[in-house]
Structure formats: structure tokens, C-alpha cells
Motif scaffolding. Structure first.
Motif, short mmCIF file in Angstrom:
data_model
loop_
_atom_site.label_atom_id
_atom_site.label_comp_id
_atom_site.label_asym_id
_atom_site.label_seq_id
_atom_site.Cartn_x
_atom_site.Cartn_y
_atom_site.Cartn_z
N ASP A 146 0.82 -1.22 0.00
CA ASP A 146 0.00 0.00 0.00
C ASP A 146 0.85 1.27 0.00
N ILE A 147 2.16 1.11 -0.01
CA ILE A 147 3.05 2.27 0.06
C ILE A 147 3.44 2.72 -1.34
N MET A 148 3.31 4.02 -1.59
CA MET A 148 3.67 4.61 -2.87
C MET A 148 4.82 5.60 -2.66
N LYS A 149 5.48 5.97 -3.75
CA LYS A 149 6.51 7.00 -3.70
C LYS A 149 5.84 8.37 -3.80
N GLY A 150 6.26 9.30 -2.94
CA GLY A 150 5.69 10.63 -2.97
C GLY A 150 6.77 11.69 -3.10
N TYR A 151 6.64 12.56 -4.10
CA TYR A 151 7.60 13.66 -4.29
C TYR A 151 6.96 14.93 -3.76
N GLU A 152 7.61 15.57 -2.78
CA GLU A 152 7.06 16.76 -2.15
C GLU A 152 7.33 18.00 -3.01
N THR A 153 6.30 18.73 -3.35
CA THR A 153 6.43 19.94 -4.16
C THR A 153 6.68 21.14 -3.26
N ASP A 154 6.98 22.29 -3.88
CA ASP A 154 7.28 23.50 -3.10
C ASP A 154 6.11 23.97 -2.26
N ASP A 155 4.88 23.66 -2.69
CA ASP A 155 3.71 24.11 -1.92
C ASP A 155 3.20 23.05 -0.94
N GLU A 188 2.54 19.81 -1.27
CA GLU A 188 1.77 18.66 -1.75
C GLU A 188 2.72 17.54 -2.16
N TYR A 189 2.17 16.33 -2.27
CA TYR A 189 2.96 15.17 -2.71
C TYR A 189 2.42 14.65 -4.03
N VAL A 190 3.31 14.55 -5.01
CA VAL A 190 2.97 13.91 -6.27
C VAL A 190 3.23 12.42 -6.10
N LEU A 191 2.16 11.59 -6.22
CA LEU A 191 2.27 10.17 -5.96
C LEU A 191 2.63 9.39 -7.21
N LEU A 192 3.59 8.47 -7.06
CA LEU A 192 4.04 7.64 -8.17
C LEU A 192 3.90 6.17 -7.80
N GLU A 193 3.34 5.39 -8.71
CA GLU A 193 3.25 3.95 -8.50
C GLU A 193 4.63 3.32 -8.74
N PRO A 194 4.96 2.25 -8.01
CA PRO A 194 6.23 1.55 -8.25
C PRO A 194 6.40 1.13 -9.70
#
Length: 276
Positions: free
Chosen positions: A61-70, A72-78
Motif C-alpha cells: 500500500d506504500i507509494m513513492k511521494g515527491y514533495e512539491t514547493d507548496d 503537496e505530494y505527487v504520488l508515483l506507482e512503483p
């Protein structure tokens, strides 16, 4: 204990491809390591992945999340990350050569041994090793392992080849802000003479066996004494990838000559084709 390859693929020099394996050059088992133990119960401490308000979660259930400057997290599937096609996942191409002494120590990261996968690959492997040795050059290229693409330098090491991962330019901090306050005035001649003489007296050939990890030795001594003592508290703790098929290196000379002919007039460009 037999060494286990951490990367398997092809070492490529223009039209010549050599099946290789990469092994860590560091002996991780040589140092003392500890396991965290819960004192009152004597049981090992485990780590759980938890989410606030949810509790423990499953790895699936864990995804990769890239934190943006504001924030928020952009979620990426493995699967989306794995789908990124990089030639360097299975091929280490030597795209440029530099003087071995040209690479300053600050750029080096980790050392690895490069070995051919079978007898058929050894002929081409030895040619690359001897050519680097004869020219006193290091070959530069990139490879992807453990989810990262590394800049690498390859150079002879004894009878084989040593690969060292290098830092990228953006990884190295600018030293000017730290050194700018140090005056560039000439040193006192007398003090400089004494320091130079001292250095000359202590100069010798490098021999790593002359140095001992005293802290590790003291730890092992402590553990040994604790093991012998009856008063010491004790507690009880509760498939390889397929090897790359060897390519035919019988026509190694023809491949090298054709590579040399194709490279004439193209200069020393190191630009790689963009991966599709």
C-alpha cells in the motif's frame, strides 16, 4: 563466504560488449555491528511502517511521494518508476576516457570489482584492462543499480578492473564559502622548513595493513570479555538473476577496428542518445 554480484550486464566499448558482474570491494562483515534490544524484555526491537491515524500499513500500500514547493505530494506507482527505460540498467558504456590522475579524490564514492561472467568474455576483458593500463587512462560511463543512475570510472586494479562510483557535480558542495576566510599569505620559512622535513621523514609507500581500526579491536575485546563472564545478561532472538549470455568475442579485433574507423572525424563527444 562467496561474493554475490550486485549488478550484472554488459561493459560496452563502442561495438564491443563484454558480459560482466560487479561485486562490492568493501568487506562489510569486517566491522562490529549491533542489534537493538529492549532491555526489560530482552527482545529485539522491530520497526513498523505506520501512518498517523491509521496504524501499521502493508508494503503493497506504500507509494513513492515527491514533495512539491507548496507542500503537496505527487504520488508515483512503483510500476511507473520501474517503467522508466534506461539503457544503463543493463549496459555500462565507456563514453569517455581521462587521465587516471585527473579525477580528484573528492569525486570518488564507492569501489567495486568488475569481473567477466565466463571464460569466453575474458579475452575482451583483458584487452580493455591492458589498454587502460597502457594509456594510464580511466574510462567513464554510467550504470543504474538499486534505483539510481551512477556516474562511474573504471581503471585497472591488479589482474582485473576496479569500478568506482563518482559524485555528480551537484553533489559536491562549493568549498569557497568555507575556505574564503583563510588568508593566502605565505607561510613562515622556518616553520615551513620544519614541517617539510617532518613530512619527508614520515614518507613511505602506502600500505593499508599498517593501520588498525583500534575502536573495532577494543569493541571485539569488550565483547569477548563479556561472553566469558557468567554475569553478562544474555537473550535469544527468535533467486539470483540469470547471468548474461556471453557474446561472441572471436571477432574482437574486427569490432575494435570498425569502432575506431566509425569514430574518426566525430571528435570526442560524450553525448548519449536519449532513452526512449
Amino acid at each position: 563466504m562467496a561474493s554475490r554480484a550486485i549488478w550484472k550486464g554488459q561493459l560496452r566499448l563502442s561495438l564491443v560488449s563484454i558480459p560482466i558482474e560487479i561485486h562490492s570491494a568493501r568487506n562489510s562483515g569486517a566491522r562490529v555491528s549491533f542489534r537493538q534490544i529492549h532491555g526489560p524484555s530482552g527482545k529485539p526491537v522491530h520497526y513498523e511502517k505506520v501512518v498517523q491515524g491509521v496504524g501499521p500499513v502493508e508494503n503493497d500500500d506504500i507509494m513513492k511521494g515527491y514533495e512539491t514547493d507548496d507542500g503537496e505530494y505527487v504520488l508515483l506507482e512503483p510500476d511507473e518508476i520501474d517503467a522508466i527505460r534506461l539503457e544503463t540498467k543493463k549496459t555500462l558504456e565507456l563514453v569517455q576516457f581521462v587521465e587516471a590522475s585527473e579525477i580528484a579524490p573528492i569525486w570518488f564514492d564507492r569501489p567495486y570489482y568488475v569481473v567477466p561472467t565466463d571464460d569466453l568474455a575474458e579475452d575482451a576483458y583483458r584487452v580493455v584492462r591492458d589498454a587502460l593500463r597502457k594509456t594510464n587512462k580511466a574510462g567513464l560511463g554510467q550504470l543504474t543499480m538499486r534505483g539510481k543512475e551512477y556516474l562511474c570510472a573504471i581503471r585497472p586494479c591488479g589482474d582485473g578492473l576496479l569500478l568506482e562510483t563518482l559524485h555528480y557535480e551537484q553533489d559536491i558542495r562549493d568549498a569557497d564559502p568555507l575556505f574564503s576566510g583563510i588568508e593566502d599569505d605565505a607561510s613562515d620559512d622556518e616553520l615551513l622548513g620544519v614541517a617539510t622535513e617532518l613530512i619527508e621523514k614520515k614518507t613511505a609507500k602506502f600500505d593499508a595493513s599498517a593501520f588498525e581500526d583500534h575502536y573495532a579491536t577494543a569493541l571485539k575485546d569488550l565483547i569477548g570479555r563479556k561472553m566469558k563472564s557468567k554475569k553478562t545478561r544474555r537473550t535469544k532472538a527468535d533467486d539470483d538473476e540469470k547471468r548474461p549470455e556471453a557474446e561472441n568475442v572471436v571477432d574482437l579485433m574486427d569490432a575494435l577496428k570498425k569502432s575506431l574507423k566509425d569514430s574518426k572525424g566525430k571528435g570526442g563527444s560524450t553525448r548519449r542518445k536519449k532513452a526512449s
